[in-house]
Motif scaffolding. Structure first.
Motif, PDB file in Angstrom:
ATOM      1  N   GLU A  67      88.008 -29.224  56.875  1.00 18.82           N
ATOM      2  CA  GLU A  67      88.059 -30.625  56.439  1.00 18.82           C
ATOM      3  C   GLU A  67      86.662 -31.164  56.151  1.00 18.82           C
ATOM      4  O   GLU A  67      86.473 -31.929  55.186  1.00 18.82           O
ATOM      5  CB  GLU A  67      88.746 -31.467  57.517  1.00 18.82           C
ATOM      6  N   GLN A  68      85.667 -30.779  56.963  1.00 20.15           N
ATOM      7  CA  GLN A  68      84.301 -31.230  56.722  1.00 20.15           C
ATOM      8  C   GLN A  68      83.773 -30.674  55.398  1.00 20.15           C
ATOM      9  O   GLN A  68      83.136 -31.395  54.623  1.00 20.15           O
ATOM     10  CB  GLN A  68      83.397 -30.794  57.874  1.00 20.15           C
ATOM     11  N   ALA A  69      84.023 -29.384  55.155  1.00 19.54           N
ATOM     12  CA  ALA A  69      83.575 -28.774  53.901  1.00 19.54           C
ATOM     13  C   ALA A  69      84.296 -29.407  52.709  1.00 19.54           C
ATOM     14  O   ALA A  69      83.682 -29.697  51.678  1.00 19.54           O
ATOM     15  CB  ALA A  69      83.815 -27.263  53.935  1.00 19.54           C
ATOM     16  N   GLN A  70      85.593 -29.637  52.864  1.00 19.01           N
ATOM     17  CA  GLN A  70      86.373 -30.258  51.790  1.00 19.01           C
ATOM     18  C   GLN A  70      85.827 -31.647  51.461  1.00 19.01           C
ATOM     19  O   GLN A  70      85.636 -31.991  50.285  1.00 19.01           O
ATOM     20  CB  GLN A  70      87.841 -30.356  52.203  1.00 19.01           C
ATOM     21  N   ASP A  71      85.574 -32.439  52.481  1.00 19.72           N
ATOM     22  CA  ASP A  71      85.014 -33.777  52.259  1.00 19.72           C
ATOM     23  C   ASP A  71      83.652 -33.688  51.572  1.00 19.72           C
ATOM     24  O   ASP A  71      83.330 -34.503  50.689  1.00 19.72           O
ATOM     25  CB  ASP A  71      84.877 -34.520  53.587  1.00 19.72           C
ATOM     26  N   GLY A  72      82.854 -32.695  51.985  1.00 14.33           N
ATOM     27  CA  GLY A  72      81.524 -32.538  51.391  1.00 14.33           C
ATOM     28  C   GLY A  72      81.580 -32.171  49.927  1.00 14.33           C
ATOM     29  O   GLY A  72      80.809 -32.706  49.106  1.00 14.33           O
ATOM     30  N   TYR A  73      82.469 -31.264  49.551  1.00 14.80           N
ATOM     31  CA  TYR A  73      82.589 -30.888  48.145  1.00 14.80           C
ATOM     32  C   TYR A  73      83.135 -32.041  47.308  1.00 14.80           C
ATOM     33  O   TYR A  73      82.703 -32.260  46.172  1.00 14.80           O
ATOM     34  CB  TYR A  73      83.465 -29.645  47.998  1.00 14.80           C
ATOM     35  N   ASN A  74      84.092 -32.787  47.864  1.00 13.34           N
ATOM     36  CA  ASN A  74      84.600 -33.962  47.143  1.00 13.34           C
ATOM     37  C   ASN A  74      83.501 -35.016  46.965  1.00 13.34           C
ATOM     38  O   ASN A  74      83.426 -35.692  45.928  1.00 13.34           O
ATOM     39  CB  ASN A  74      85.788 -34.564  47.892  1.00 13.34           C
ATOM     40  N   TYR A  75      82.651 -35.152  47.965  1.00 13.12           N
ATOM     41  CA  TYR A  75      81.537 -36.091  47.879  1.00 13.12           C
ATOM     42  C   TYR A  75      80.523 -35.634  46.828  1.00 13.12           C
ATOM     43  O   TYR A  75      79.910 -36.447  46.137  1.00 13.12           O
ATOM     44  CB  TYR A  75      80.883 -36.220  49.249  1.00 13.12           C
ATOM     45  N   THR A  76      80.346 -34.321  46.701  1.00  9.75           N
ATOM     46  CA  THR A  76      79.448 -33.773  45.685  1.00  9.75           C
ATOM     47  C   THR A  76      79.901 -34.180  44.299  1.00  9.75           C
ATOM     48  O   THR A  76      79.078 -34.509  43.427  1.00  9.75           O
ATOM     49  CB  THR A  76      79.394 -32.238  45.790  1.00  9.75           C
ATOM     50  N   VAL A  77      81.198 -34.145  44.069  1.00 11.53           N
ATOM     51  CA  VAL A  77      81.747 -34.511  42.759  1.00 11.53           C
ATOM     52  C   VAL A  77      81.332 -35.929  42.377  1.00 11.53           C
ATOM     53  O   VAL A  77      81.093 -36.240  41.199  1.00 11.53           O
ATOM     54  CB  VAL A  77      83.285 -34.360  42.761  1.00 11.53           C
ATOM     55  N   LYS A  78      81.232 -36.816  43.369  1.00 11.13           N
ATOM     56  CA  LYS A  78      80.889 -38.213  43.100  1.00 11.13           C
ATOM     57  C   LYS A  78      79.440 -38.389  42.637  1.00 11.13           C
ATOM     58  O   LYS A  78      79.073 -39.471  42.166  1.00 11.13           O
ATOM     59  CB  LYS A  78      81.135 -39.054  44.350  1.00 11.13           C
TER      60      LYS A  78
ATOM     61  N   VAL B 112      79.409 -30.630  39.898  1.00 11.05           N
ATOM     62  CA  VAL B 112      80.853 -30.895  39.894  1.00 11.05           C
ATOM     63  C   VAL B 112      81.611 -29.583  39.767  1.00 11.05           C
ATOM     64  O   VAL B 112      82.549 -29.305  40.520  1.00 11.05           O
ATOM     65  CB  VAL B 112      81.228 -31.858  38.749  1.00 11.05           C
ATOM     66  N   SER B 113      81.206 -28.745  38.813  1.00  6.69           N
ATOM     67  CA  SER B 113      81.890 -27.468  38.622  1.00  6.69           C
ATOM     68  C   SER B 113      81.642 -26.522  39.794  1.00  6.69           C
ATOM     69  O   SER B 113      82.540 -25.767  40.194  1.00  6.69           O
ATOM     70  CB  SER B 113      81.440 -26.807  37.318  1.00  6.69           C
ATOM     71  N   ALA B 114      80.437 -26.577  40.369  1.00  9.90           N
ATOM     72  CA  ALA B 114      80.139 -25.737  41.526  1.00  9.90           C
ATOM     73  C   ALA B 114      81.004 -26.135  42.719  1.00  9.90           C
ATOM     74  O   ALA B 114      81.574 -25.286  43.415  1.00  9.90           O
ATOM     75  CB  ALA B 114      78.657 -25.849  41.893  1.00  9.90           C
ATOM     76  N   ALA B 115      81.105 -27.440  42.956  1.00 10.86           N
ATOM     77  CA  ALA B 115      81.894 -27.930  44.087  1.00 10.86           C
ATOM     78  C   ALA B 115      83.375 -27.621  43.888  1.00 10.86           C
ATOM     79  O   ALA B 115      84.080 -27.248  44.833  1.00 10.86           O
ATOM     80  CB  ALA B 115      81.674 -29.427  44.271  1.00 10.86           C
ATOM     81  N   GLY B 116      83.864 -27.789  42.653  1.00  6.14           N
ATOM     82  CA  GLY B 116      85.262 -27.492  42.381  1.00  6.14           C
ATOM     83  C   GLY B 116      85.596 -26.038  42.638  1.00  6.14           C
ATOM     84  O   GLY B 116      86.630 -25.714  43.242  1.00  6.14           O
ATOM     85  N   TYR B 117      84.712 -25.154  42.203  1.00  7.41           N
ATOM     86  CA  TYR B 117      84.939 -23.723  42.442  1.00  7.41           C
ATOM     87  C   TYR B 117      84.931 -23.415  43.935  1.00  7.41           C
ATOM     88  O   TYR B 117      85.809 -22.718  44.453  1.00  7.41           O
ATOM     89  CB  TYR B 117      83.887 -22.881  41.730  1.00  7.41           C
ATOM     90  N   GLN B 118      83.936 -23.916  44.635  1.00  5.41           N
ATOM     91  CA  GLN B 118      83.824 -23.614  46.066  1.00  5.41           C
ATOM     92  C   GLN B 118      84.980 -24.215  46.867  1.00  5.41           C
ATOM     93  O   GLN B 118      85.415 -23.634  47.857  1.00  5.41           O
ATOM     94  CB  GLN B 118      82.491 -24.113  46.608  1.00  5.41           C
ATOM     95  N   LEU B 119      85.482 -25.356  46.429  1.00  6.53           N
ATOM     96  CA  LEU B 119      86.607 -25.973  47.130  1.00  6.53           C
ATOM     97  C   LEU B 119      87.860 -25.109  46.976  1.00  6.53           C
ATOM     98  O   LEU B 119      88.597 -24.885  47.944  1.00  6.53           O
ATOM     99  CB  LEU B 119      86.856 -27.382  46.595  1.00  6.53           C
ATOM    100  N   GLY B 120      88.106 -24.624  45.768  1.00  6.65           N
ATOM    101  CA  GLY B 120      89.231 -23.724  45.577  1.00  6.65           C
ATOM    102  C   GLY B 120      89.075 -22.457  46.393  1.00  6.65           C
ATOM    103  O   GLY B 120      90.030 -21.966  47.012  1.00  6.65           O
ATOM    104  N   SER B 121      87.849 -21.917  46.440  1.00  7.30           N
ATOM    105  CA  SER B 121      87.577 -20.719  47.242  1.00  7.30           C
ATOM    106  C   SER B 121      87.777 -20.987  48.727  1.00  7.30           C
ATOM    107  O   SER B 121      88.208 -20.108  49.477  1.00  7.30           O
ATOM    108  CB  SER B 121      86.148 -20.232  46.987  1.00  7.30           C
ATOM    109  N   LEU B 122      87.453 -22.199  49.147  1.00  9.05           N
ATOM    110  CA  LEU B 122      87.627 -22.575  50.551  1.00  9.05           C
ATOM    111  C   LEU B 122      89.095 -22.455  50.954  1.00  9.05           C
ATOM    112  O   LEU B 122      89.417 -21.920  52.030  1.00  9.05           O
ATOM    113  CB  LEU B 122      87.124 -24.003  50.766  1.00  9.05           C
ATOM    114  N   PHE B 123      90.006 -22.932  50.108  1.00  5.66           N
ATOM    115  CA  PHE B 123      91.436 -22.826  50.421  1.00  5.66           C
ATOM    116  C   PHE B 123      91.897 -21.368  50.397  1.00  5.66           C
ATOM    117  O   PHE B 123      92.749 -20.972  51.197  1.00  5.66           O
ATOM    118  CB  PHE B 123      92.248 -23.673  49.446  1.00  5.66           C
ATOM    119  N   GLU B 124      91.325 -20.571  49.504  1.00  2.61           N
ATOM    120  CA  GLU B 124      91.640 -19.144  49.505  1.00  2.61           C
ATOM    121  C   GLU B 124      91.217 -18.489  50.819  1.00  2.61           C
ATOM    122  O   GLU B 124      91.956 -17.685  51.399  1.00  2.61           O
ATOM    123  CB  GLU B 124      90.934 -18.448  48.346  1.00  2.61           C
ATOM    124  N   GLU B 125      90.037 -18.834  51.278  1.00  9.41           N
ATOM    125  CA  GLU B 125      89.529 -18.253  52.524  1.00  9.41           C
ATOM    126  C   GLU B 125      90.370 -18.704  53.721  1.00  9.41           C
ATOM    127  O   GLU B 125      90.578 -17.937  54.669  1.00  9.41           O
ATOM    128  CB  GLU B 125      88.058 -18.635  52.722  1.00  9.41           C
TER     129      GLU B 125
END
Length: 394
Positions: A238-249, A256-269
């Motif tokens: 949840e902390q990582a997810q919030d951080g990547y969403n905050y990056t998008v802002k 934005v594209s880096a955070a989106g990719y890493q967020l999707g990878s986070l759910f895969e992991e």
């Protein structure tokens, strides 16, 4: 403090060939540096050296600056020549030589050296993967910076260098401070930032620290410990997810594209961590089969979430006409996940294949059981490839 250069060494630098690491514009012939003393420019031509640098002739500029420094010159001229020599070496891709030029400058003029000079040397150290030296230089640059944008860049690049060292506890404070300075400057309308690159970078690496903590939490038996590990892992997610969403802002498309990719990878992991969590030994074969089938059903929303994130990341990039390595990897990941869903379940009573095998702690080059490039010399492309920012001007 680096040793002082002698006149002889400066003449050698002037006569040296262009470094093999130098980049050459496609279609443009490579310019050779002077190779004999007779080719050296006339000493005292500091203006010519600056002109050569401005004209995009770094090899000639190196020779001119070195010839000037090897001659009799006043301190004011040396104060101008050493940074010029360093910049010429940077353009040639010889960052070690650039560092030596900056070192020589600081050995003479450190008392009133500008923050920009420390930033430039810190960037050269980063190019050489000398992360502690880079972090120290950017700390010095921050101490001398006055504009919020310069402070944000120095703190962000300091935090990035410490991140590369794996020193997450010390990397987070400067990254956090960089974001705080940005927000305060915006509220006070103290400075209008020309780019939000380093704002996005600071937020991205704070999220990446949580991502790394998430990855390091193992799920263990017995069941009581497993429940505790799961709670800790989910909190880190949840902390990582919030951080990547905050990056998008931060609204910088690269991050934005880096955070989106890493967020999707986070759910895969997260899916892999749950799918490959240890199974209680007391389960018999029939119970194990039931366990995995129920687990797959419960984790299906996680797969759907990863697909949704990758789709949104790709949609945003295409809408804005933006392309980067992260966008290409997003497209590849999305195709892989969609293929998994179309293939159906062929692993009855067993866990599904990993969705993010490259994030495995035991992954190694040549491991053909993963989708990662087996020829890669790095232990983890997620850590070493995707956590490297887009090159920025030195």
């Amino acid at each position: 403090m680096a040793r002082r250069w002698t006149c002889a060494l400066l003449l050698l630098a002037a006569c040296a060939s262009k470094p093999t690491t130098a980049s050459v514009t496609p279609g443009e012939p490579e310019r050779a540096a002077p190779t004999t003393p007779a080719d050296l420019p006339n000493p005292g031509s500091l203006g010519d050296a600056e002109a050569a640098l401005a004209a995009g002739e770094p090899a000639r500029a190196v020779a001119l600056f070195a010839a000037y420094l090897a001659s009799e010159h006043d301190p004011a001229g040396a104060r101008q020549a050493y940074p010029g020599l360093a910049r010429a070496h940077e353009q040639l891709g010889d960052f070690a030589a650039a560092v030596r030029a900056y070192d020589e400058y600081l050995s003479r003029f450190a008392a009133d050296a500008p923050g920009d000079l420390y930033s430039a040397r810190g960037a050269c150290h980063a190019e050489l993967a000398q992360w502690q030296a880079s972090a120290d230089d950017f700390a010095a640059a921050f101490a001398r910076a006055t504009l919020p944008s310069a402070q944000v860049e120095a703190l962000t690049r300091q935090g990035y260098a410490l991140f590369q060292l794996g020193d997450f506890d010390h990397a987070d404070p400067p990254l956090k401070q960089a974001d705080e300075i940005f927000l305060a400057a915006q509220d006070a309308r103290r400075e209008r930032f020309t780019t939000f690159y380093f704002v996005g970078m600071a937020r991205f690496y704070r999220a990446a620290i949580h991502h790394r903590h998430f990855r390091e939490i193992a799920i263990r038996l017995p069941e009581k410990v497993m429940a505790e590990d799961f709670a800790r892992k989910f909190a880190a997610l949840e902390q990582a997810q919030d951080g990547y969403n905050y990056t998008v802002k931060a609204r910088h498309m690269f991050w934005v594209s880096a955070a989106g990719y890493q967020l999707g990878s986070l759910f895969e992991e997260f899916y892999d961590a749950m799918m490959y969590a240890p199974v209680p030994e007391w389960l018999d074969e029939a119970q194990r089969q039931t366990y995995y089938e129920e687990l797959k059903n419960q984790l299906r929303p996680v797969v759907n979430k990863a697909i949704w994130v990758f789709e949104k990341n790709l949609e945003t990039a295409r809408k804005l006409g933006y392309d980067s390595e992260f966008v290409a990897r997003t497209e590849a990941k999305l195709s892989e996940l969609q293929a998994v869903l179309l293939a159906g379940d062929t692993s009855l009573g067993r866990p599904h294949p990993r969705l993010a095998p490259e994030a495995r702690p035991d992954w190694s080059p040549g491991d053909t059981s993963t989708t990662a490039d087996p020829a890669s010399p790095e232990p983890s492309p997620v850590d070493r490839k995707l956590f490297v920012p887009e090159p920025t001007p030195l």
